[in-house]
Design an enzyme around this catalytic site. Structure first.
Site, short mmCIF file in Angstrom:
data_model
loop_
_atom_site.label_atom_id
_atom_site.label_comp_id
_atom_site.label_asym_id
_atom_site.label_seq_id
_atom_site.Cartn_x
_atom_site.Cartn_y
_atom_site.Cartn_z
N GLY A 70 0.78 -1.22 0.00
CA GLY A 70 0.00 0.00 0.00
C GLY A 70 0.82 1.27 0.00
N THR A 71 1.92 1.29 0.71
CA THR A 71 2.73 2.51 0.78
C THR A 71 3.30 2.87 -0.58
OG1 THR A 71 3.27 2.21 3.13
CG2 THR A 71 4.78 3.56 1.81
N ASN A 150 -8.73 3.60 8.34
CA ASN A 150 -8.07 2.46 8.98
C ASN A 150 -8.15 2.46 10.50
OD1 ASN A 150 -6.22 4.78 8.32
ND2 ASN A 150 -4.88 3.69 9.74
N GLN A 180 -8.17 -0.69 3.26
CA GLN A 180 -9.03 -1.28 4.28
C GLN A 180 -10.41 -1.65 3.74
OE1 GLN A 180 -8.26 -2.31 7.23
NE2 GLN A 180 -6.22 -1.42 7.41
N SER A 200 -3.38 -3.36 -0.61
CA SER A 200 -2.25 -4.04 0.02
C SER A 200 -2.62 -5.49 0.30
CB SER A 200 -1.88 -3.34 1.33
OG SER A 200 -0.84 -4.03 2.00
N HIS A 202 -1.27 -7.82 2.47
CA HIS A 202 -1.24 -8.44 3.80
C HIS A 202 -2.43 -8.06 4.67
CE1 HIS A 202 0.40 -5.17 6.54
NE2 HIS A 202 0.56 -4.61 5.36
N THR A 238 11.97 -6.88 -11.25
CA THR A 238 11.47 -8.24 -11.43
C THR A 238 10.25 -8.47 -10.55
OG1 THR A 238 13.69 -9.06 -11.92
CG2 THR A 238 12.03 -10.70 -11.26
N CYS A 326 0.78 1.11 11.27
CA CYS A 326 1.62 1.16 10.08
C CYS A 326 2.72 2.22 10.12
CB CYS A 326 0.75 1.39 8.84
SG CYS A 326 -0.46 0.07 8.61
#
Length: 384
Positions: A70-71, A150, A180, A200, A202, A238, A326
């Protein structure tokens, strides 16, 4: 007993995701840019993940790009689109409650000379549409609004905002941080007039270091990572094939069971809110039912420091967050809660419970039992 209520910080990788990630790492481990068969096999994972995500969002496969999370996605959306469109204007609009991965790129743009406007929110964390309408000018080139907050789970009116923005100026880039929201609700970028969407992995049971962006065709965005020109030059490097395979599988799993999962999480959320509301000195900062996100409960405990409560619950095998996890491991005063007008005495006493579909009602019951015992004790040690 253990109760993990910090799913907005990160989630466990599920078995189906683990299996495909391991296979991509140990069997089909080639470079997807290689022309031999091992590379071709690796590339198939990337293609399948794109197809899964594009189908969920009802967009073209060529509009999906993979990132490290996400960042990176938010930085690319904000800095990349602002720089690509700066010849037509310099005004950027966002809100006062954005995640740090949006707020800090905005601060960077300010240093570069952009005019950044921060919209206020009401006491439920919902953006003020009237202020947005006043702040939209001919110089506006980018609007960045989160879908779900969030910290408190407020659902922003992204569709209404998108419709308004495009009615004023169709060329304004509309970015939505859906980190979120994805996996918790239906998202239709085309219908909602969204140009860029960030997600994101995770947060939805995929590995850390995985993410994706939807970038509408012909949207002007300058890449911020340059190199070998992978992903049509939009994001060089990659491809992280195991991570991409994982997020593609996780996305499919979420949306194959969306209705059931959302109903379950909403039931847990409402149950926790009802039980917490029975305690003296507890303020609930999230909304029940479908008004708020199904998986987030923010609660303020008068005269109990958030980090003290966090560690007291941790000792009982209950894991929560003291706000957003985060930015760092040091709790800070929440800009979201300040913007919502939360009593200043409660800013340092607020915690977040966040669920996934794997949580159970018994875990809520266990948490409430422990709080009944520990809160009277913790309040005795309040600083006067």
């Amino acid at each position: 007993m253990e109760a993990y209520f910090d799913n907005s910080a990160t989630t466990v990788v599920t078995e189906s995701v683990k299996d495909i990630v391991v296979k991509a790492m140990t069997e089909d481990y080639g470079n997807p840019s290689s022309m031999h068969m091992i590379g071709v096999n690796a590339e198939k994972y990337v293609k399948t993940a794109k197809e899964n995500i594009a189908k969920i969002l009802k967009v073209d496969v060529g509009e999906i790009y993979f990132t490290s999370g996400g960042t990176e996605g938010n930085n690319m959306a904000i800095i990349g689109s602002a720089n690509a469109n700066k010849r037509t204007g310099n005004r950027v609009i966002t809100t006062k409650i954005e995640h740090s991965s949006v707020a800090n790129p905005m601060k960077y743009l300010e240093k570069q000379g952009f005019d950044v406007v921060y919209l206020p929110v009401d006491n439920n964390g919902i953006v003020d549409m009237e202020v947005l309408k006043k702040e939209m000018t001919k110089d506006t080139i980018l609007v960045s609004i989160m879908n779900v907050n969030n910290e408190v789970g407020a659902i922003e009116p992204v569709s209404e905002i998108g419709k308004y923005i495009k009615s004023v100026n169709p060329s304004v880039v509309y970015h939505v941080d859906a980190i979120q929201a994805f996996g918790k609700m239906e998202i239709r970028p085309r219908k909602e007039n969204i140009d860029i969407l960030t997600v994101s992995g995770h947060k939805i049971h995929a590995p850390k270091g995985s993410g994706f962006m939807y970038i509408k065709k012909n949207t002007k965005v300058n890449p911020i990572i340059l190199g070998g020109g992978q992903q049509e030059g939009m994001r060089s490097g990659t491809e992280n094939v195991p991570g991409i395979a994982g997020i593609g599988q996780a996305a499919k799993d979420c949306y194959d069971n969306l209705e059931k999962n959302v109903a379950h999480m909403t039931e847990l959320k409402d149950c926790l809110i009802d039980e917490l509301s029975k305690f003296d000195g507890v303020t609930i900062n999230s909304q029940k039912g479908n008004v708020g996100a199904p998986h987030i409960v923010s609660a303020s405990f008068e005269n109990v420091r958030s980090e003290v409560l966090l560690h007291a619950l941790e000792d009982k095998g209950i894991y929560i967050s003291a706000g957003s996890a985060c930015s760092s491991n040091r709790p800070a005063v929440s800009e979201t809660l300040k913007a919502m007008g939360i009593d200043s005495k409660l800013l340092g006493s607020t915690v977040r419970f966040s669920f996934c579909e794997l949580n159970k009602k018994e875990e809520i019951d266990y948490c409430i039992e422990q709080l009944k015992v520990m809160l009277p004790v913790l309040k005795k040690y309040v600083r006067r």
